[in-house]
Enzyme design. Structure first.
Site, PDB file in Angstrom:
ATOM      1  CG  ASP A 166       5.895  -0.343  -0.804  1.00 14.61           C
ATOM      2  OD1 ASP A 166       5.657  -1.260  -1.604  1.00 14.61           O
ATOM      3  OD2 ASP A 166       6.810  -0.392   0.039  1.00 14.61           O
ATOM      4  CG  ASP A 183       1.277 -16.491   2.573  1.00 10.73           C
ATOM      5  OD1 ASP A 183       1.230 -15.775   1.553  1.00 10.73           O
ATOM      6  OD2 ASP A 183       1.265 -17.735   2.543  1.00 10.73           O
ATOM      7  CG  ASP A 190      -2.282 -15.927   5.034  1.00 11.73           C
ATOM      8  OD1 ASP A 190      -2.864 -14.870   4.709  1.00 11.73           O
ATOM      9  OD2 ASP A 190      -1.543 -16.014   6.045  1.00 11.73           O
ATOM     10  CG  ASP A 209       2.135   7.575   0.910  1.00 16.38           C
ATOM     11  OD1 ASP A 209       3.095   8.197   1.396  1.00 16.38           O
ATOM     12  OD2 ASP A 209       2.085   7.220  -0.287  1.00 16.38           O
ATOM     13  CG  ASN A 262       3.315  10.372  -7.313  1.00 19.78           C
ATOM     14  OD1 ASN A 262       3.378  11.551  -7.651  1.00 19.78           O
ATOM     15  ND2 ASN A 262       2.831   9.985  -6.158  1.00 19.78           N
ATOM     16  N   PRO A 263       5.368  11.924 -10.049  1.00 17.35           N
ATOM     17  CG  PRO A 263       4.611  13.967 -10.865  1.00 17.35           C
ATOM     18  CD  PRO A 263       4.234  12.517 -10.776  1.00 17.35           C
TER      19      PRO A 263
END
Length: 300
Positions: free
Chosen positions: A66, A219, A222, A278, A8-9
């Site tokens: 992320d 977790d 889980d 985001d 992603n630029p």
């Protein structure tokens, strides 16, 4: 194996500054056919990735943080197509969870080529209009979403310290917001929480903002989600709370409540929720767990 490597630029920490090229070169030395995809926007990047999958890409790799990983989640969730990460963004919290954060692009590419995978859960957001989206780490609303608002507009500093500075700035105008929270607990009971909250967070993973362990016991494998609710308190007391949040020892404080849930609905007027760093939607939102919905490459 054919790999689509998504860049992603617009990624805030410059995922396009060579990490993708280095990773692609390394993958090709392992005999992995690699195509770099770089859209001019999130929408264009998603379309390019969708097309690559339709044309037969056997795996997806993301060079970025992320937010860029989240774009790929929407295309690979539930498909069994494995996802690799070349950690080169601002937060890299999913990469941390998977043991990839400290890897350089070459080592991260080696992990993809080695082929070891594991299946993890995703959290699934349903908006009031019925549309859905996935996230892998943490959904933030309230104080922490305002921190994200501020951090995303800051040009300085770069990296994890941007979130720390944004936290301190937002702390100066700290106030509670009216919430209605409905929790479907893992024991099958329903619990409702109403009143002012500083923040309401939902964790599939433990951390957000570059390593802040807001849901320290979460977790991602889980079949459950962790919810952390923080009620208002005096500013001085909350100032003493902040270091414990960064250490993950805040869950024993009186103003903090934690829950293990199958699903949760958050409502608060005019609050935008952030997930994987985001914006993901305006409250009210319902979030449930999608067990083992994502296959990821991990180090051997």
């Amino acid at each position: 194996m054919t790999v689509a490597l998504l860049v992603n630029p617009a990624a805030r920490a410059g995922a396009h500054t060579g990490a993708a090229e280095r990773a692609a070169e390394r993958l090709r030395t392992h005999g992995v056919r690699t195509t770099i995809l770089s859209g001019g926007s999130a929408h264009e990047s998603s379309e390019l990735l969708r097309t690559a999958i339709e044309l037969g890409a056997a795996a997806v790799v993301v060079a970025g943080g992320d937010g860029t990983v989240n774009l790929a989640l929407q295309e690979v969730a539930g498909t069994g197509i494995p996802l690799g990460i070349i950690p080169s963004g601002t937060g890299n919290d999913l990469a941390t969870t998977l043991g990839l954060r400290e890897l350089d692009p070459v080592s991260a590419a080696d992990a993809v080529a080695a082929g070891a995978t594991r299946d993890i859960d995703l959290a699934r957001v349903t908006r009031d209009d019925g549309s859905r989206a996935y996230f892998a780490t943490v959904l933030a609303s309230g104080f922490d979403s305002r921190v994200n608002d501020r951090a995303n507009t800051m040009r300085w500093p770069r990296g994890d310290s941007r979130y720390t500075l944004a936290v301190l700035v937002e702390f100066m105008t700290l106030s509670g917001l009216p919430y209605e929270v409905e929790l479907a607990l893992v024991d099958g009971t329903i619990r409702r929480v109403t009143g002012d909250l500083l923040m309401a967070t939902i964790g599939n993973g433990t951390s957000y903002g570059g390593g802040i362990p807001i849901c320290p016991d979460a977790d991602p494998a889980d079949g459950e989600l962790d919810v952390t609710l923080i009620r208002p308190a005096g500013r001085l007391r909350l100032l003493r709370l902040l270091p414990r949040v960064y250490k993950g020892t805040h869950t024993g404080i009186d103003e903090v409540s934690t829950f293990r849930v199958r699903s949760v609905r958050l409502a608060s007027p005019g609050v935008t929720a952030y997930a994987d760093g985001d914006p993901i939607g305006t409250l009210p939102l319902t979030v449930d767990v999608a067990p083992r919905a994502l296959r990821v490459f991990v180090p051997r």
